[in-house]
Design a protein around this motif. Structure first.
Motif, PDB file in Angstrom:
ATOM      1  N   VAL A 170       0.856  -1.183   0.000  1.00  0.00           N
ATOM      2  CA  VAL A 170       0.000   0.000   0.000  1.00  0.00           C
ATOM      3  C   VAL A 170       0.895   1.237   0.000  1.00  0.00           C
ATOM      4  O   VAL A 170       1.817   1.337   0.821  1.00  0.00           O
ATOM      5  N   LEU A 171       0.646   2.150  -0.915  1.00  0.00           N
ATOM      6  CA  LEU A 171       1.266   3.465  -0.860  1.00  0.00           C
ATOM      7  C   LEU A 171       0.227   4.408  -0.284  1.00  0.00           C
ATOM      8  O   LEU A 171      -0.713   4.832  -0.962  1.00  0.00           O
ATOM      9  N   ARG A 172       0.381   4.704   0.998  1.00  0.00           N
ATOM     10  CA  ARG A 172      -0.577   5.543   1.712  1.00  0.00           C
ATOM     11  C   ARG A 172      -0.058   6.970   1.737  1.00  0.00           C
ATOM     12  O   ARG A 172       1.058   7.240   2.181  1.00  0.00           O
ATOM     13  N   ILE A 173      -0.867   7.900   1.245  1.00  0.00           N
ATOM     14  CA  ILE A 173      -0.482   9.303   1.167  1.00  0.00           C
ATOM     15  C   ILE A 173      -1.482  10.126   1.963  1.00  0.00           C
ATOM     16  O   ILE A 173      -2.694  10.053   1.729  1.00  0.00           O
ATOM     17  N   GLY A 174      -0.970  10.872   2.934  1.00  0.00           N
ATOM     18  CA  GLY A 174      -1.852  11.654   3.783  1.00  0.00           C
ATOM     19  C   GLY A 174      -1.160  12.897   4.292  1.00  0.00           C
ATOM     20  O   GLY A 174       0.035  13.115   4.051  1.00  0.00           O
ATOM     21  N   GLU A 213       8.462   9.027   3.816  1.00  0.00           N
ATOM     22  CA  GLU A 213       9.083  10.309   3.483  1.00  0.00           C
ATOM     23  C   GLU A 213       8.015  11.385   3.517  1.00  0.00           C
ATOM     24  O   GLU A 213       6.810  11.104   3.478  1.00  0.00           O
ATOM     25  N   THR A 214       8.457  12.638   3.579  1.00  0.00           N
ATOM     26  CA  THR A 214       7.534  13.774   3.591  1.00  0.00           C
ATOM     27  C   THR A 214       7.946  14.773   2.523  1.00  0.00           C
ATOM     28  O   THR A 214       9.128  15.108   2.388  1.00  0.00           O
ATOM     29  N   LEU A 215       6.979  15.217   1.767  1.00  0.00           N
ATOM     30  CA  LEU A 215       7.180  16.253   0.750  1.00  0.00           C
ATOM     31  C   LEU A 215       6.601  17.563   1.283  1.00  0.00           C
ATOM     32  O   LEU A 215       5.453  17.600   1.738  1.00  0.00           O
ATOM     33  N   ARG A 216       7.399  18.627   1.231  1.00  0.00           N
ATOM     34  CA  ARG A 216       6.941  19.950   1.662  1.00  0.00           C
ATOM     35  C   ARG A 216       7.218  20.988   0.575  1.00  0.00           C
ATOM     36  O   ARG A 216       8.269  20.974  -0.041  1.00  0.00           O
ATOM     37  N   VAL A 257       2.297  23.084   2.163  1.00  0.00           N
ATOM     38  CA  VAL A 257       1.794  21.762   1.794  1.00  0.00           C
ATOM     39  C   VAL A 257       2.798  20.746   2.329  1.00  0.00           C
ATOM     40  O   VAL A 257       3.986  20.829   2.018  1.00  0.00           O
ATOM     41  N   ALA A 258       2.337  19.839   3.180  1.00  0.00           N
ATOM     42  CA  ALA A 258       3.218  18.829   3.785  1.00  0.00           C
ATOM     43  C   ALA A 258       2.514  17.481   3.717  1.00  0.00           C
ATOM     44  O   ALA A 258       1.501  17.268   4.377  1.00  0.00           O
ATOM     45  N   ILE A 259       3.049  16.603   2.895  1.00  0.00           N
ATOM     46  CA  ILE A 259       2.379  15.334   2.592  1.00  0.00           C
ATOM     47  C   ILE A 259       3.303  14.173   2.917  1.00  0.00           C
ATOM     48  O   ILE A 259       4.470  14.159   2.518  1.00  0.00           O
ATOM     49  N   ARG A 260       2.765  13.214   3.632  1.00  0.00           N
ATOM     50  CA  ARG A 260       3.537  12.046   4.046  1.00  0.00           C
ATOM     51  C   ARG A 260       3.228  10.864   3.120  1.00  0.00           C
ATOM     52  O   ARG A 260       2.064  10.564   2.830  1.00  0.00           O
ATOM     53  N   TYR A 261       4.288  10.179   2.670  1.00  0.00           N
ATOM     54  CA  TYR A 261       4.187   8.997   1.802  1.00  0.00           C
ATOM     55  C   TYR A 261       4.707   7.790   2.577  1.00  0.00           C
ATOM     56  O   TYR A 261       5.852   7.793   3.037  1.00  0.00           O
ATOM     57  N   ASP A 262       3.892   6.760   2.706  1.00  0.00           N
ATOM     58  CA  ASP A 262       4.300   5.528   3.386  1.00  0.00           C
ATOM     59  C   ASP A 262       4.092   4.328   2.473  1.00  0.00           C
ATOM     60  O   ASP A 262       2.985   4.117   1.958  1.00  0.00           O
ATOM     61  N   TRP A 263       5.151   3.550   2.263  1.00  0.00           N
ATOM     62  CA  TRP A 263       5.037   2.240   1.608  1.00  0.00           C
ATOM     63  C   TRP A 263       4.869   1.198   2.709  1.00  0.00           C
ATOM     64  O   TRP A 263       5.731   1.058   3.579  1.00  0.00           O
ATOM     65  N   ILE A 264       3.766   0.447   2.664  1.00  0.00           N
ATOM     66  CA  ILE A 264       3.477  -0.565   3.683  1.00  0.00           C
ATOM     67  C   ILE A 264       3.267  -1.889   2.957  1.00  0.00           C
ATOM     68  O   ILE A 264       2.307  -2.063   2.209  1.00  0.00           O
ATOM     69  N   GLU A 265       4.188  -2.802   3.156  1.00  0.00           N
ATOM     70  CA  GLU A 265       4.272  -4.015   2.330  1.00  0.00           C
ATOM     71  C   GLU A 265       3.664  -5.230   3.008  1.00  0.00           C
ATOM     72  O   GLU A 265       3.836  -5.434   4.224  1.00  0.00           O
TER      73      GLU A 265
END
Length: 270
Positions: A170-174, A213-216, A257-265
Motif C-alpha cells: 500500500v502506498l498511503r499518502i496523507g 518520506e515527507t514532501l513539503r 503543503v506537507a504530505i507524508r508517503y508511506d510504503w506498507i508491504e
C-alpha cells in the motif's frame, strides 16, 4: 480480476457489461465506468462527494497546485512497477491518471464511492478501469494487486490485505502534521497538533512499513476562486465558521503543503 459485489464470484466481461455465474450483471455506464455499489451497500442515496465538491477539486488539481505531490506519487509507483494496481478513493481521477501515465504497461483500477467523482474521472484516462465501489467491499479478487494507493482517503486494512498479493504494498499518502498550517491558523482560534503516524497502529501484523518520506512546499494562492476551491475540497470548508472561510477567500494566501508517503508491504508467504 473483478468480483461480484453481491456474491463475490468472478465477473466476466461480455460486450458492454460484466456478469457472474449467478447472473448478477452490471452494465458499463455511458461515461465508461462500472457501478459495483449495490443499493443495499449504500449508507445514503448519493454517498461520497457531491458534484460541487468534485468540480472544486477537479479545478484546483487541474490548475497544477498539487503537481509536485502527484509527480512524487508517479515516481514512487514507477520505481516499483506494479503489474496491476488499485487506487482507492480516486475522486475525479487526477492522481490515478498520473499513475497510469507513469506505468503505461500496467493494468490500473480506480474506485470511489461517489458516482459524480467517477464520472469526471473517466475523462482523465480511457485505459484505467473506473469503478463506483466501496473500500469496505473491494470488488477485486484476493491476492490480485501488486500495489494499492490511498491518497487522502481512508483505508480498510483488512480489505487491502486481502486484495494485495504477497510482496505487494500500500502506498498511503496523507497529510503531515503541519499540512496547510497557515490556512488552519486563519480558520481556527486554536490549531491542534495531530499524530500523522497514527494510521500505522491499524496496519495488520503481516504488513510492515518499509519506507516513509515527507514532501513539503509552499503554495501561494492569489486568486479567490483557487482559495474557495481549496476550502471546498478539504474538511476545513465545513468545519470553520462562515466568517473565517470568507476572510480566507477574500485575501491572498500562502500556506505549507506537507504530505507524508508511506510504503506498507504485505510480507511474502513462508
Amino acid at each position: 480480476m473483478l468480483i461480484c459485489p453481491i456474491c463475490q464470484s468472478a465477473l466476466t466481461e461480455h460486450e458492454n457489461s460484466v456478469c457472474c455465474i449467478f447472473q448478477h450483471s452490471f452494465d458499463r455506464a455511458r461515461q465508461g465506468y462500472f457501478n459495483l455499489l449495490p443499493v443495499q451497500h449504500k449508507k445514503s442515496r448519493a454517498p461520497g462527494d457531491n458534484l460541487a465538491m468534485v468540480q472544486a477539486r477537479r479545478d484546483f488539481l487541474s490548475a497544477g497546485y498539487y503537481a509536485p505531490a502527484a509527480q512524487r506519487l508517479a515516481t514512487l509507483m514507477q520505481e516499483r512497477q506494479p503489474q496491476r494496481w488499485l487506487d482507492i478513493g480516486c475522486g475525479e481521477g487526477y492522481y490515478s491518471a498520473h499513475i497510469a501515465q507513469a506505468i503505461p504497461n500496467s493494468q490500473g483500477y480506480a474506485l470511489d464511492i461517489s458516482r459524480d467523482a467517477v464520472k469526471q474521472a473517466c475523462k482523465r484516462d480511457a485505459k484505467t478501469t473506473w469503478l463506483v465501489a466501496s473500500m469496505a467491499r473491494l470488488p477485486l479478487a484476493s491476492n490480485s494487486c501488486q500495489a494499492i494507493t490511498s491518497i487522502f482517503s481512508p483505508i480498510d486494512w483488512a480489505e487491502a490485505e486481502r486484495v494485495l498479493a504477497p510482496g505487494g504494498a500500500v502506498l498511503r499518502i496523507g497529510p503531515h502534521s503541519d499540512h496547510l498550517l497557515e490556512l488552519r491558523e486563519k480558520l481556527y482560534d486554536k490549531v491542534y497538533h495531530y499524530d500523522d503516524s497514527k494510521h500505522l497502529q491499524h496496519v495488520p501484523v503481516n504488513m510492515q512499513l518499509i519506507h516513509s518520506e515527507t514532501l513539503r512546499f509552499k503554495l501561494t494562492l492569489d486568486e479567490a476562486q483557487a482559495r474557495e476551491n481549496l476550502l471546498a475540497m478539504t474538511p476545513h470548508g465545513w468545519r470553520a465558521s462562515t466568517e473565517k472561510r470568507q476572510a480566507v477567500i477574500n485575501h491572498p494566501l500562502t500556506t505549507t503543503v506537507a504530505i507524508r508517503y508511506d510504503w506498507i508491504e504485505k510480507m511474502e508467504d513462508k
